[in-house]
Design an enzyme around this catalytic site. Structure first.
Site, PDB file in Angstrom:
ATOM      1  CB  VAL A  20      -6.821 -20.675  -6.773  1.00  0.00           C
ATOM      2  CG1 VAL A  20      -6.844 -22.162  -7.021  1.00  0.00           C
ATOM      3  CG2 VAL A  20      -6.278 -19.568  -7.778  1.00  0.00           C
ATOM      4  NE  ARG A  21      -5.689 -24.078  -0.905  1.00  0.00           N
ATOM      5  CZ  ARG A  21      -4.512 -23.842  -1.151  1.00  0.00           C
ATOM      6  NH1 ARG A  21      -5.356 -23.234   0.588  1.00  0.00           N
ATOM      7  NH2 ARG A  21      -3.037 -23.721  -0.645  1.00  0.00           N
ATOM      8  CB  SER A  60      -1.933  -2.618 -19.565  1.00  0.00           C
ATOM      9  OG  SER A  60      -2.400  -2.999 -21.259  1.00  0.00           O
ATOM     10  CG  ASP A  71      -2.584   5.227  -3.998  1.00  0.00           C
ATOM     11  OD1 ASP A  71      -2.131   4.792  -3.824  1.00  0.00           O
ATOM     12  OD2 ASP A  71      -3.217   5.232  -5.570  1.00  0.00           O
ATOM     13  CG  MET A  89       3.899   6.141  -2.534  1.00  0.00           C
ATOM     14  SD  MET A  89       2.822   3.969  -3.664  1.00  0.00           S
ATOM     15  CE  MET A  89       5.267   4.235  -4.114  1.00  0.00           C
ATOM     16  CD  GLU A  95       2.022   9.227  -4.775  1.00  0.00           C
ATOM     17  OE1 GLU A  95       3.136   9.369  -5.444  1.00  0.00           O
ATOM     18  OE2 GLU A  95       1.806   8.834  -5.490  1.00  0.00           O
TER      19      GLU A  95
HETATM   20  O1  F6P Z   1      -1.145   3.011  -6.804  1.00  0.00           O
HETATM   21  C1  F6P Z   1      -0.345   2.880  -6.425  1.00  0.00           C
HETATM   22  C2  F6P Z   1       1.050   3.474  -6.640  1.00  0.00           C
HETATM   23  O2  F6P Z   1       1.687   3.173  -5.470  1.00  0.00           O
HETATM   24  C3  F6P Z   1       0.435   5.052  -6.195  1.00  0.00           C
HETATM   25  O3  F6P Z   1       0.213   5.308  -4.718  1.00  0.00           O
HETATM   26  C4  F6P Z   1       1.679   5.958  -6.450  1.00  0.00           C
HETATM   27  O4  F6P Z   1       1.244   7.058  -7.679  1.00  0.00           O
HETATM   28  C5  F6P Z   1       1.906   4.666  -8.050  1.00  0.00           C
HETATM   29  O5  F6P Z   1       1.475   3.842  -7.401  1.00  0.00           O
HETATM   30  C6  F6P Z   1       2.771   4.270  -8.039  1.00  0.00           C
HETATM   31  O6  F6P Z   1       3.405   3.976  -9.225  1.00  0.00           O
HETATM   32  P1  F6P Z   1       4.741   2.976 -10.047  1.00  0.00           P
HETATM   33  O7  F6P Z   1       4.840   2.126  -9.366  1.00  0.00           O
HETATM   34  O8  F6P Z   1       4.383   2.581 -11.572  1.00  0.00           O
HETATM   35  O9  F6P Z   1       5.955   3.635  -9.751  1.00  0.00           O
END
Ligand code: F6P
Length: 321
Positions: free
Chosen positions: A24-25, A73, A127, A169, A222
């Site tokens: 924006v800036r 989305s 990620d 994650m 994960e």
């Molecule tokens: O893409 C980022 C992330 O945090 C991943 O590490 C994880 O698998 C996913 O999003 C979790 O998604 P949500 O917020 O839709 O639960």
């Protein structure tokens, strides 16, 4: 170029706000009008725009999340939705767009570019799984959150002689877990890129016990298999010395105020995104290569996979003795 729109999409990442502020800036500095898209690609389809001035982005440098809201989305994958987004951008008089988000969001940016929208992407995802940048906005803050959590878990683990399986994650990437494992002194790191077995994990825990450690920390991405739940239930039945506990760090990894590194990265990438559009570049994503800000074709970002630096895996093993 008179009117610029900026949006955040996909999962939020700490540093999105400083990036919005920079976009924006910088644009205001070039006397452009700026519109924020509220609610990611879904908001774009609905034409949900809000004017952004210098004061609207004041006081957000230190805030996690995104003031523009975000969404995952599914609708935007449909051609009719992309066409509608294009119509909304034209109706609002938008000349160019900056999309801040993860891999899916960069693919969305590419779809708009292919429909003729001048667009530049900015990588933001904890990620760190996006091709074309050494690091994404949000990764450093997430790593700091993880390491802080594991330091605390180690206190209680060694007081009780326990082994903790800590899930981070990372979606399908082991990046976060691997880096976190190294900087938190984990006994073992489990990542989707490397196969492992329940027996191998049990063995590593037992080895730590036999070497006289008071605890064992296993950091698991994960996406790694077997999952931490499967591992815990099976290893509990075996004689490994320590009793087992599981901690899933979850969405706390996505929150919190952006680190100094992320604020600077977000400011640099956001500024460069606007400059590139002014220079007539389109269909690219800004990224960090070494210490330099670079531009990579969105087509490459969308089609190529970011490789995990595997030398880190060996380092994690060596340092766990
Ligand atoms: O893409 C980022 C992330 O945090 C991943 O590490 C994880 O698998 C996913 O999003 C979790 O998604 P949500 O917020 O839709 O639960």
């Amino acid at each position: 170029m008179r009117t610029l729109a900026v949006m955040t999409a996909g999962g939020d990442a700490p540093g999105m706000n400083p990036c919005i502020r920079a976009v924006v800036r910088t644009a205001l500095n070039y006397e452009m009008k700026v519109l924020g898209v509220v609610g990611g690609f879904d908001g774009l389809i609905r034409g949900n725009f809000t004017p952004l001035g210098a004061r609207d982005v004041g006081g957000i440098l230190q805030r996690g999340g995104t003031i523009l809201q975000t969404a995952r989305s599914k609708t935007f994958l449909e051609p009719f939705a992309q066409q509608e987004a294009l119509r909304q951008l034209n109706a609002a008089g938008v000349d160019a767009l900056v999309v801040i988000g993860g891999g899916g969001s960069q693919r969305g940016a590419l779809a708009l570019h292919q429909r003729g929208v001048p667009v530049v992407g900015v990588p933001a995802s904890i990620d760190n799984d996006i091709y074309g940048t050494d690091i994404c906005i949000g990764v450093d803050t997430a790593l700091n959150t993880i390491v802080d959590a594991i330091d605390k878990l180690r206190d209680t683990a060694s007081s009780h002689n326990r082994a903790f399986l800590v899930e981070t994650m990372g979606h399908e990437s082991g990046y976060l877990a691997l880096q976190a494992g190294i900087i938190s002194g984990a006994e073992l790191v489990l990542i989707p890129e490397i196969e492992t077995s329940v027996e191998a994990v049990a063995q590593a825990i037992q080895d730590a016990y036999r070497r006289g450690k008071t605890h064992a920390i296993i950091v698991a991405a994960e996406g790694a298999r077997p999952s931490v739940a499967q591992l815990a239930s099976q290893i509990d039945e075996m004689e490994v010395g320590f009793t087992m506990r599981v901690t899933i760090l979850g969405h706390i990894q996505r929150g919190g105020k952006p680190s100094a590194f992320d604020r600077l990265l977000a400011s640099r990438l956001g500024t460069r995104a606007v400059e590139l559009l002014r220079e007539g570049r389109r269909g690219v994503m800004v990224g960090l290569s070494g210490r330099e800000v670079v531009a990579v074709d969105l087509a490459d970002v969308a089609s190529r996979k970011r490789e995990l630096p595997m030398e880190y895996y060996q380092m994690a093993i060596t340092l766990a003795r």
